[in-house]
Each structure stands twice: as structure tokens, then as C-alpha cells.
Write an enzyme that holds these catalytic residues in place. Structure first.
Site, mmCIF file in Angstrom:
data_model
loop_
_atom_site.group_PDB
_atom_site.id
_atom_site.type_symbol
_atom_site.label_atom_id
_atom_site.label_comp_id
_atom_site.label_asym_id
_atom_site.label_seq_id
_atom_site.Cartn_x
_atom_site.Cartn_y
_atom_site.Cartn_z
ATOM 1 N N GLY A 188 42.519 -33.456 -56.788
ATOM 2 C CA GLY A 188 43.867 -33.372 -56.219
ATOM 3 C C GLY A 188 44.109 -32.029 -55.554
ATOM 4 O O GLY A 188 45.056 -31.866 -54.796
ATOM 5 N N GLY A 189 43.269 -31.029 -55.878
ATOM 6 C CA GLY A 189 43.327 -29.740 -55.184
ATOM 7 C C GLY A 189 44.625 -28.974 -55.413
ATOM 8 O O GLY A 189 45.276 -29.094 -56.462
ATOM 9 N N THR A 190 44.977 -28.181 -54.420
ATOM 10 C CA THR A 190 46.094 -27.243 -54.541
ATOM 11 C C THR A 190 47.418 -27.950 -54.809
ATOM 12 O O THR A 190 48.158 -27.599 -55.734
ATOM 13 C CB THR A 190 46.222 -26.410 -53.248
ATOM 14 O OG1 THR A 190 44.958 -25.838 -52.948
ATOM 15 C CG2 THR A 190 47.265 -25.315 -53.399
ATOM 16 N N GLU A 216 33.638 -32.453 -55.906
ATOM 17 C CA GLU A 216 34.779 -31.611 -56.289
ATOM 18 C C GLU A 216 34.293 -30.598 -57.310
ATOM 19 O O GLU A 216 33.660 -30.945 -58.292
ATOM 20 C CB GLU A 216 35.918 -32.478 -56.853
ATOM 21 C CG GLU A 216 37.076 -31.693 -57.442
ATOM 22 C CD GLU A 216 37.650 -30.618 -56.519
ATOM 23 O OE1 GLU A 216 38.042 -30.951 -55.389
ATOM 24 O OE2 GLU A 216 37.692 -29.433 -56.937
ATOM 25 N N HIS A 234 78.365 -42.396 -44.745
ATOM 26 C CA HIS A 234 79.300 -41.404 -45.278
ATOM 27 C C HIS A 234 79.342 -41.512 -46.797
ATOM 28 O O HIS A 234 79.364 -42.623 -47.315
ATOM 29 C CB HIS A 234 80.702 -41.629 -44.705
ATOM 30 C CG HIS A 234 81.727 -40.746 -45.350
ATOM 31 N ND1 HIS A 234 81.857 -39.416 -45.022
ATOM 32 C CD2 HIS A 234 82.633 -41.004 -46.333
ATOM 33 C CE1 HIS A 234 82.815 -38.881 -45.759
ATOM 34 N NE2 HIS A 234 83.307 -39.830 -46.567
HETATM 35 C C1 FAD Z 1 52.582 -22.446 -54.512
HETATM 36 C C2 FAD Z 1 52.363 -23.452 -53.409
HETATM 37 C C3 FAD Z 1 53.335 -24.387 -53.151
HETATM 38 C C4 FAD Z 1 53.148 -25.316 -52.138
HETATM 39 N N1 FAD Z 1 54.135 -26.221 -51.884
HETATM 40 C C5 FAD Z 1 53.972 -27.112 -50.885
HETATM 41 C C6 FAD Z 1 54.968 -28.075 -50.608
HETATM 42 O O1 FAD Z 1 56.009 -28.116 -51.261
HETATM 43 N N2 FAD Z 1 54.753 -28.962 -49.615
HETATM 44 C C7 FAD Z 1 53.596 -28.946 -48.875
HETATM 45 O O2 FAD Z 1 53.444 -29.780 -47.974
HETATM 46 N N3 FAD Z 1 52.635 -28.043 -49.118
HETATM 47 C C8 FAD Z 1 52.793 -27.135 -50.100
HETATM 48 N N4 FAD Z 1 51.804 -26.236 -50.363
HETATM 49 C C9 FAD Z 1 50.578 -26.287 -49.557
HETATM 50 C C10 FAD Z 1 49.655 -27.434 -50.033
HETATM 51 O O3 FAD Z 1 49.438 -27.325 -51.413
HETATM 52 C C11 FAD Z 1 48.343 -27.363 -49.285
HETATM 53 O O4 FAD Z 1 48.615 -27.310 -47.904
HETATM 54 C C12 FAD Z 1 47.498 -28.589 -49.557
HETATM 55 O O5 FAD Z 1 47.238 -28.751 -50.921
HETATM 56 C C13 FAD Z 1 46.185 -28.446 -48.793
HETATM 57 O O6 FAD Z 1 45.380 -29.516 -49.097
HETATM 58 P P1 FAD Z 1 43.869 -29.551 -48.657
HETATM 59 O O7 FAD Z 1 43.568 -31.003 -48.620
HETATM 60 O O8 FAD Z 1 43.631 -28.792 -47.428
HETATM 61 O O9 FAD Z 1 43.038 -28.785 -49.774
HETATM 62 P P2 FAD Z 1 43.257 -28.520 -51.308
HETATM 63 O O10 FAD Z 1 44.352 -29.340 -51.857
HETATM 64 O O11 FAD Z 1 43.328 -27.074 -51.513
HETATM 65 O O12 FAD Z 1 41.915 -29.084 -51.948
HETATM 66 C C14 FAD Z 1 40.657 -28.538 -51.711
HETATM 67 C C15 FAD Z 1 39.718 -28.975 -52.829
HETATM 68 O O13 FAD Z 1 38.395 -28.587 -52.483
HETATM 69 C C16 FAD Z 1 37.722 -28.124 -53.635
HETATM 70 N N5 FAD Z 1 36.629 -27.246 -53.175
HETATM 71 C C17 FAD Z 1 36.747 -26.062 -52.524
HETATM 72 N N6 FAD Z 1 35.531 -25.578 -52.210
HETATM 73 C C18 FAD Z 1 34.619 -26.469 -52.704
HETATM 74 C C19 FAD Z 1 33.209 -26.531 -52.705
HETATM 75 N N7 FAD Z 1 32.467 -25.596 -52.110
HETATM 76 N N8 FAD Z 1 32.611 -27.572 -53.314
HETATM 77 C C20 FAD Z 1 33.347 -28.550 -53.904
HETATM 78 N N9 FAD Z 1 34.677 -28.552 -53.917
HETATM 79 C C21 FAD Z 1 35.327 -27.533 -53.322
HETATM 80 C C22 FAD Z 1 38.820 -27.385 -54.392
HETATM 81 O O14 FAD Z 1 38.490 -27.262 -55.771
HETATM 82 C C23 FAD Z 1 40.027 -28.295 -54.153
HETATM 83 O O15 FAD Z 1 40.132 -29.272 -55.161
HETATM 84 C C24 FAD Z 1 51.956 -25.307 -51.384
HETATM 85 C C25 FAD Z 1 50.950 -24.368 -51.656
HETATM 86 C C26 FAD Z 1 51.153 -23.446 -52.658
HETATM 87 C C27 FAD Z 1 50.059 -22.441 -52.932
#
Ligand code: FAD
Length: 462
Positions: free
Chosen positions: A39-41, A34, A441
């Protein structure tokens, strides 16, 4: 240092950590990399922080409406932005720490901190470490798309990530992009007390939805004082003493909106441009999404791509489902596929939109004979009791097979109530089976059998 593992996971988003759990439990040694926030996005800059902020905005909105419910607040409703942000930081931070400590404690899992880049097939470089594995799982997610619009390099703009660091109220927030991410921030900031203008290039908001949904959402936002500028062509930016001038050539209205802050919410792009995928023979499509088959295998042997980076979903639940598909195929001998997934999601404006399957437009384009039902929330008892009657529910079904094709509930509790229809679609039962149900209900869900009992034929589009 050179390390080898049975499996390597790049990215601790929504698929990587649960996959690490399954693979290590199956006896494999796993390296998980990571580069930034565990936990990412979703956890850090997406679902969790936005839904936490939306809850604060909802509290402010209800407080302003208190007298409608016979409740007196005694004074003006104030929003303390520092406290709002602190609440968000705590909830999001706890979730992040949970993911990180879970991975650190995981037996047979080695956590690497840093940016991974391929150096050869199934081998990556992370800082000083070169790490190889028999299998590689890419879960790198995406980031906000920053468009190359005129003047953008001359002004300070915000994305979904940087706006979460604000602890003061913008005077006037201009949101460029009238779709899912932009509208949640637009309504939230309006409720915090900012002036808000949404600037959208298309002739309507959330243009992927049916026209009546777009129109109802526009009404909901305008009723709260969000200004919406549609058909905004040639969006451009210019610094000014009064803030940021956002130029737009709309068919009507002022050609410039003056904002104190500008949020860019025009889409996302995958984090695949800095992975050196070519070194591993991993193909991407023209938009940078990793090309995968129905079981999420990439063009390179023993390399899978999960989550937003494969372009097959854009949600937390689709990323998590990608993990389930890969784990089922690899570990359980259970042939699960992406194409089995019924699309479903919510838009968390208030009231929310819960959506599943096809829109009515898509269903009509499929050429099948259709039945469509529609019911306004003004005819849903629970909505009336809660004083939240905006929106409507609709469902569309195949007139011959009686299978549900899609549904939308734009209304109070719509994000939860839609699951009744989603479950029926997953069970592949005819909608007539739901008409025999005895729902609780008073709920929004209790009107689903009534909605389905009132389905009328509509012509398919030629
Ligand atoms: C404002 C906003 C609101 C949202 N609300 C919702 C919602 O209410 N409900 C919903 O279902 N979805 C929602 N989403 C979408 C959701 O957040 C994403 O679809 C989801 O987080 C995607 O998860 P993922 O596992 O694909 O990657 P991510 O959660 O993006 O994780 C990817 C990880 O990889 C790491 N990484 C990237 N490149 C590298 C590399 N080269 N080397 C090492 N690490 C790396 C990053 O740092 C990140 O931690 C929302 C998105 C946004 C922007």
C-alpha cells in the site's frame, strides 16, 4: 532462482496493485515486488494515517468548542494518545492487509518480498531471486527528505513516518517546514494538546499558493495557538537539557525555539537512488526523479515509471491516474496522457483547502485577460450554520473563452465542494454553464454559481 514474467512491477504503492490487476486480467503473468509495507506511503505513512489522526484532532477541537453549540461536555476534554494511535493503526492496518491479500489472491500474480535492484535492462535481483520480464513498471514512491542542516546528526528528529509511532503527547512539537505535510501535523498536534511551533524558511506558509491563501492559513493556525516563525534562515539544531534547541535567524522573535520533539517536513525525495537504474539505462533528472514521456515511458524501452517517483505528481490520485494512463495505452488502445490531467489536491488542515488548476498568480502570469471571483466563507450559509466561517472561495477564468483556469476553496467542506469546479474544468465547459445549475441548499457548493456570477476583470501581470 531465475524467474520470468510478462510484466514486473516494482513497488506496491497506489499504481502497482491496480496495474497488476489489469495486466493479470488481460492474461499476463505478473511479478510484483514490495520491500516493506503493502500500500506504500498513502496507506501506511501518508494519507490514511494522517487523515485518521486529523479526524481525532477534529473531534477534540469540536469537543472544546461544544458550549458554542449549546452542548455541555462536563469537564475538561482529554485526548488519549494511545487510543488515538490504536484507531489510526487499525484503519491503516486494515487497508494494508486489503492490498496485500488482494495481491496474494490474484491469479497469475507472484508476490516477491524484498528490495529490487536492476542488474540489466528489464531484469532485477530480489534477495536470492533474479527476475526478468518483457515489461517493467516502476512504482517505488518517495520518502521524507532529511536535510543536511547543522547539528541534525546530534539530535533525534521525526519524519512523517516516525511521528506516526508516537503514542504520547509531545510537550512542544517544532515542525520544520510550513507546507502541506508540516501544517497538517502542526494543527493536529495542537488540537491533541501540544505546544506547536512551525519554522518556515520562506516569508509565508505554503508559498506555492496565492498570498491571500497563505495569509488566511496563517490566521487559522495562529487563532488556534500554533506559533509560526517565518523567514527562518540558518535553521540549526543543538541538544539541550530542556530538549532540542532549534536555532533560527528570523528577522524578529527569539533566535532559538526549544522543543521536546522536532518534525522534519521540508519535502520529499524519490526512492530511486538504490534501484541501480543505470544498469537498465533509465535516466533520472538532477533531483533523482525518473524521466518519463507523456505516456510515462522511461528512457529505456518497455520500462514505465508511475507515481511519485516520476516527479509528475505527488498525490495518491495522480499515482492512480498514472496507472490508468499506462493501462489505457497498453491494453485499451486509448491514448491517454499525463498532460491531459488537471492538477487538483487538498490540504487537510481544518477547514481544508481544496485546489484545482492555476493559482491566481499563475493565471496572471499567463498574460490572458482574466475574470476573478472571491467570496468569504462568512457569506456562505452552511458555514455560518456549522459555526465554521474561516476562509474564502475564489475562482479565476479566461475572460475571452470563459473557461475556468483555477479555483480554491479554503473553508468547511472545501475538499469536497471543489469537485464541482474540477468536474467543469474536466468537461471543458465555460463557467457560464455552471451559473444555470440548481445546487442543493444548504451546501458550500450552492455558492459556486453565485461566485461565478460575480466574476470581475483583473489585469494580467506584465
Ligand atoms: C504525511 C503525508 C500525507 C499525505 N497525504 C496525502 C493526501 O491526503 N492525499 C494525497 O493524494 N496524497 C497524500 N500524500 C501523498 C501520497 O501518499 C503519495 O503521493 C502516494 O502514496 C504516492 O504513491 P506511489 O504509488 O507513487 O508510491 P508509494 O505509495 O510511496 O509506494 C511505493 C512502494 O514502493 C516500495 N519500494 C520502494 N523502493 C522499492 C524497491 N527498490 N524494491 C521494492 N519495493 C520498493 C515502497 O516500500 C512502497 O511500498 C501524503 C504524503 C505524506 C507523506
Amino acid at each position: 532462482m531465475r524467474n520470468t514474467h510478462d510484466a514486473l512491477i516494482i513497488g506496491a504503492g497506489q499504481a502497482g496493485p491496480p496495474l497488476a490487476q489489469r495486466l493479470t486480467a488481460a492474461g499476463m503473468s505478473v511479478g510484483l515486488i514490495e520491500r516493506k509495507l503493502f500500500g506504500g506511503t498513502c496507506v501506511n505513512t501518508g494519507c490514511i494515517p494522517t487523515k485518521t489522526l486529523i479526524a481525532s484532532a477534529h473531534a477534540a477541537h469540536l469537543a472544546r468548542r461544544a458550549t458554542e453549540y449549546g452542548v455541555s461536555i462536563g469537564g475538561k476534554v482529554g485526548v488519549e494518545m494511545k487510543a488515538v494511535k490504536a484507531r489510526k493503526d487499525t484503519i491503516s492496518g486494515n487497508a494494508r492487509k486489503g492490498v496485500e491479500s488482494g495481491l496474494e489472491r490474484m491469479e497469475r500474480c507472484t508476490v516477491y518480498r524484498g528490495h529490487a535492484r536492476f542488474v540489466s535492462p528489464r531484469e532485477v535481483q530480489v534477495g536470492e531471486d533474479r527476475i526478468a520480464a518483457k515489461r517493467v513498471f516502476i512504482n517505488v514512491g518517495g520518502r521524507a527528505l532529511v536535510p543536511d542542516l547543522p547539528g541534525i546528526d546530534r539530535v533525534a528528529t521525526l519524519t512523517n513516518t516516525s511521528i506516526l509511532e508516537l503514542d504520547t503527547l509531545p510537550e512542544h512539537l517544532v515542525v520544520v517546514g510550513g507546507s502541506y505535510v508540516g501544517l497538517e501535523f502542526a494543527q493536529m498536534y495542537r488540537r491533541f494538546g501540544a505546544a506547536v511551533t512551525v519554522v518556515e524558511k520562506a516569508p509565508r506558509l505554503v508559498a506555492r499558493e496565492d498570498e491571500d491563501i497563505s495569509a488566511a492559513i496563517l490566521q487559522i493556525l495562529e487563532d488556534e495557538g500554533v506559533a509560526v516563525r517565518l523567514n527562518a534562515e540558518c535553521i540549526r539544531f543543538e541538544p539541550s537539557d530542556a530538549g532540542i534547541a532549534v536555532g533560527l535567524d528570523c528577522a524578529s522573535g527569539a533566535p532559538v525555539v526549544m522543543g521536546s520533539h522536532v518534525l522534519l517536513a521540508i519535502g520529499r525525495r524519490p526512492n530511486t537512488d538504490d534501484l541501480a537504474l543505470d544498469k537498465a539505462g533509465i535516466q533520472v533528472d538532477p533531483r533523482g526523479y525518473i524521466v518519463v514521456d507523456d505516456e510515462l515511458l522511461t528512457s529505456a524501452p518497455d520500462v514505465w515509471a508511475l507515481g511519485d517517483c516520476n516527479g509528475r505528481g505527488a498525490f495518491t490520485h495522480t499515482s492512480y491516474n498514472d496507472f490508468e494512463i499506462v493501462a489505457a495505452n497498453l491494453l485499451d488502445g486509448d491514448r491517454r496522457r499525463v498532460s491531459d490531467r488537471i492538477p487538483a489536491y487538498a490540504l487537510y488542515i481544518d477547514p481544508p483547502l481544496g485546489r484545482v488548476g492555476m493559482t491566481q498568480t499563475q493565471a496572471r502570469a499567463s498574460g490572458r485577460p482574466l475574470l476573478v471571483g472571491r467570496r468569504p466563507m462568512t457569506r456562505v450559509g452552511r458555514a455560518i450554520e456549522k459555526g465554521e466561517t474561516q476562509g474564502f472561495m475564489m475562482a479565476v477564468a479566461d475572460a475571452e473563452t470563459r473557461q475556468l483556469l483555477g479555483a480554491a476553496i479554503l473553508g468547511t467542506g472545501g475538499d469536497e465542494a471543489i469537485h464541482g469546479i474540477l468536474d467543469a474544468m474536466n468537461a471543458r465547459i465555460p463557467f457560464t454553464a455552471l451559473q444555470r445549475a440548481v445546487p442543493i441548499h444548504p451546501t458550500v457548493s450552492e455558492l459556486i454559481p453565485t461566485l461565478l456570477g460575480d466574476m470581475k476583470p483583473v489585469a494580467a501581470r506584465d
